[in-house]
Design a protein around this motif. Structure first.
Motif, PDB file in Angstrom:
ATOM      1  N   UNK A   1      -3.967  -1.305 -10.840  1.00  0.00           N
ATOM      2  CA  UNK A   1      -2.603  -1.826 -10.827  1.00  0.00           C
ATOM      3  C   UNK A   1      -2.215  -2.514 -12.128  1.00  0.00           C
ATOM      4  N   UNK A   2      -3.183  -2.818 -12.981  1.00  0.00           N
ATOM      5  CA  UNK A   2      -2.898  -3.519 -14.234  1.00  0.00           C
ATOM      6  C   UNK A   2      -2.002  -2.686 -15.147  1.00  0.00           C
ATOM      7  N   UNK A   3      -2.120  -1.379 -15.121  1.00  0.00           N
ATOM      8  CA  UNK A   3      -1.323  -0.524 -15.998  1.00  0.00           C
ATOM      9  C   UNK A   3      -0.048  -0.032 -15.319  1.00  0.00           C
ATOM     10  N   UNK A   4       0.169  -0.394 -14.071  1.00  0.00           N
ATOM     11  CA  UNK A   4       1.351   0.074 -13.341  1.00  0.00           C
ATOM     12  C   UNK A   4       2.589  -0.671 -13.807  1.00  0.00           C
TER      13      UNK A   4
ATOM     14  N   UNK B   1       3.264  -4.166  -5.817  1.00  0.00           N
ATOM     15  CA  UNK B   1       3.693  -5.054  -4.745  1.00  0.00           C
ATOM     16  C   UNK B   1       2.677  -4.984  -3.613  1.00  0.00           C
ATOM     17  N   UNK B   2       2.185  -6.102  -3.170  1.00  0.00           N
ATOM     18  CA  UNK B   2       1.228  -6.183  -2.067  1.00  0.00           C
ATOM     19  C   UNK B   2      -0.003  -5.310  -2.305  1.00  0.00           C
TER      20      UNK B   2
ATOM     21  N   UNK C   1       4.405   0.161  -6.822  1.00  0.00           N
ATOM     22  CA  UNK C   1       5.788   0.138  -6.360  1.00  0.00           C
ATOM     23  C   UNK C   1       6.533   1.240  -7.103  1.00  0.00           C
ATOM     24  N   UNK C   2       7.191   2.095  -6.337  1.00  0.00           N
ATOM     25  CA  UNK C   2       7.941   3.209  -6.922  1.00  0.00           C
ATOM     26  C   UNK C   2       9.366   3.140  -6.436  1.00  0.00           C
ATOM     27  N   UNK C   3      10.312   3.711  -7.191  1.00  0.00           N
ATOM     28  CA  UNK C   3      11.706   3.671  -6.752  1.00  0.00           C
ATOM     29  C   UNK C   3      11.915   4.567  -5.530  1.00  0.00           C
ATOM     30  N   UNK C   4      12.847   4.173  -4.718  1.00  0.00           N
ATOM     31  CA  UNK C   4      13.226   4.951  -3.540  1.00  0.00           C
ATOM     32  C   UNK C   4      13.907   6.232  -3.996  1.00  0.00           C
TER      33      UNK C   4
END
Length: 99
Positions: free
Chosen positions: A78-81, A85-86, A90-93
């Motif tokens: 997740x460090x490079x994302x 979230x949680x 997290x990606x756009x809808x």
């Protein structure tokens, strides 16, 4: 003389849903007879001393050993994302769903 009759060609054409003219029935009967003769010739080859095979040349698999190696921890992944979230990416809808 053809071993396949015009009636047989007409029947095959009907099964294949092909429109065949009267002149084509004779042509196709001759062609199908030649094909069947060629297949019969191949079937006459002495193959008793030849083992069945799936390829003309021997094949060997080139798989590497399956070795367990350490992967990324969730924090490292997740460090490079761009957004997390949680503990997840997290990606756009994209489906236009209501929140």
């Amino acid at each position: 003389m053809s071993n396949i009759s015009r009636d047989e060609v007409a029947h095959l054409a009907k099964l294949a849903r092909m429109a065949v003219t009267e002149s084509e029935l004779d042509v196709f009967a001759g062609q199908l007879d030649q094909i069947l003769d060629a297949v019969a010739t191949v079937g006459e080859v002495a193959t008793d001393d030849i083992p069945p095979m799936s390829h003309a040349v021997p094949l060997t698999n080139t798989f590497r050993e399956d070795v367990v190696r350490p992967g990324l921890s969730p924090e490292e992944a997740l460090a490079a994302a761009p957004a997390a979230e949680d503990g997840r990416f997290r990606v756009p809808r994209i489906l236009g769903e209501e929140q």
